[in-house]
Design an enzyme around this catalytic site. Structure first.
Site, mmCIF file in Angstrom:
data_model
loop_
_atom_site.group_PDB
_atom_site.id
_atom_site.type_symbol
_atom_site.label_atom_id
_atom_site.label_comp_id
_atom_site.label_asym_id
_atom_site.label_seq_id
_atom_site.Cartn_x
_atom_site.Cartn_y
_atom_site.Cartn_z
ATOM 1 N N SER A 149 0.839 -1.200 0.000
ATOM 2 C CA SER A 149 0.000 0.000 0.000
ATOM 3 C C SER A 149 0.880 1.259 0.000
ATOM 4 C CB SER A 149 -0.973 -0.032 1.179
ATOM 5 O OG SER A 149 -1.969 0.946 1.049
ATOM 6 N N HIS A 266 -8.654 0.304 -0.453
ATOM 7 C CA HIS A 266 -8.496 -0.603 -1.598
ATOM 8 C C HIS A 266 -9.831 -1.217 -2.039
ATOM 9 C CE1 HIS A 266 -4.258 0.020 -1.070
ATOM 10 N NE2 HIS A 266 -4.345 -0.386 0.179
#
Length: 376
Positions: A149, A266
């Protein structure tokens, strides 16, 4: 206008933080051209197959993401060159004392998305400075990097694809946009370990149907991270996550645990965060990475500047394909050696995922401690 001024400020700080990637570093695929050869010789020369480098003499770097932060991180890094300058530059870009927050907290503030993403980013790159001091060969022989991430920004900075200060400003904007997106609907993330027969997509579908019965409009529930075999993070509307926890046995889940984050990262619920990041990425310099950097979107290597920009945006609303990334990096013929792997930043979670995915590769895993201080 504000973004433009801030990016300019980040660019102005560029010279204050020395490059984290040595100028003399060259990719292992590059070969010097003999000074004795003429252009005509090169044109007609028969290509020779170069001897394959022993993978055990190469290194791979992992950079962690949000959720790994803790009060006291970076304590063992301050004595290394450039680290103080990095945190000083961060204070100018962020507008607050990031180092004090990392060392002293309060924990409640450090846990906030707007703070923890820059904290993890800067601390991870500060760990590179420690490794450079203690084991420069690991830096010189690094052939691939991946970040989870927000950790992907650290990997890109290390690879030479982005400048530290400009990347930090992009992380700042990203974190702020993600936190704002999290406020739109009650949402979150759930860590799940399932039995081999667990069907995660079907479980998410059932959870969405449950949300519809509660009159939730356009419910979201999907896999947000593929961690290791039978290890997932599922994210979406809070009602969907509640359903998954309440029906975990029926869904063949061995364990479910809420992730301490502010929203459903996400997933489609982060759509409103895409445009702010897009605007800032248009203003920062992005280059093709000097080493292999693997994207969270599909585990593949970044091939160009446009590829980097595109996938950093897509990453916000797409699952992190970490398990797939590990397969891409460590896939090799039987009997072939594995590289040294270093995790740089808070926590050892990425090492744990490597152990679950590839035990042989994990035997070469190393963690760069960010709290130990040998002089104490």
């Amino acid at each position: 206008m504000l973004a433009s001024m801030s990016v300019s400020m980040a660019a102005a700080s560029r010279g204050k933080v020395k490059s984290l990637v040595a100028v003399s570093r060259r990719l292992s695929t590059q070969q010097p051209i003999s000074s004795d050869s003429s252009p005509d010789d090169e044109l007609h020369a028969v290509p020779k197959r170069r001897p394959r480098k022993d993978p055990s003499t190469r290194s791979v770097f992992f950079f962690p993401g949000q959720g790994t932060q803790f009060v006291g991180m970076a304590k063992g890094l301050l004595k290394y060159p450039n680290v103080s300058e990095m945190f000083s530059a961060a204070q100018k870009i962020l507008g607050y004392d990031l180092l004090s927050l990392c060392l002293e907290g309060p924990e409640e503030d450090l846990q906030k998305t707007v703070h923890c993403q820059p904290a993890v980013f800067v601390t991870s790159l500060a760990a590179v400075e420690k490794l450079q001091h203690e084991n420069p060969k690991a830096i010189e022989t690094c052939v691939a990097a991946a970040g989870f991430s927000v950790g992907e920004f650290a990997a890109l900075v290390f690879s030479g694809a982005m400048n530290f200060s400009e990347a930090l400003y992009a992380v700042k904007v990203r974190a702020e946009a993600m936190q704002e997106a999290s406020k739109l609907v009650p949402s979150g993330m759930l860590s799940v370990i399932g039995k081999p027969q667990a069907q995660y997509k079907y479980a998410c579908l059932q959870a969405k149907e449950h949300c519809k019965s509660l009159s939730v409009q356009e419910p979201v529930c999907s896999v947000a991270s593929y961690l290791f075999p039978d290890g997932r993070v599922i994210a979406g509307h809070q009602q969907a996550l509640n359903f998954l926890q309440q029906n975990s046995r029926h869904l063949q889940f061995l364990r479910t645990k809420p992730v301490l984050v502010s929203g459903a990262f996400h997933t489609k619920l982060m759509t409103s965060a895409v445009e702010p990041l897009r605007n800032v990425l248009k203003q920062v310099e992005v280059r093709r990475p000097e080493i292999s950097v693997h994207s969270n979107v599909d585990g593949k290597r970044y091939m160009s500047e446009s590829h980097v920009r595109k996938n950093l945006l897509k990453q916000l609303v797409s699952p992190v394909k970490w398990e797939q990334t590990l397969h891409e990096i460590y896939e090799r013929s039987q009997g072939e050696n594995f590289p040294q792997t270093y995790e740089l930043g808070p926590g050892k979670q990425l090492g744990s995922t490597l152990q679950m995915c590839n035990r042989k590769a994990f035997q070469k895993y190393n963690y760069v401690d960010i709290t130990a201080n040998e002089e104490e």
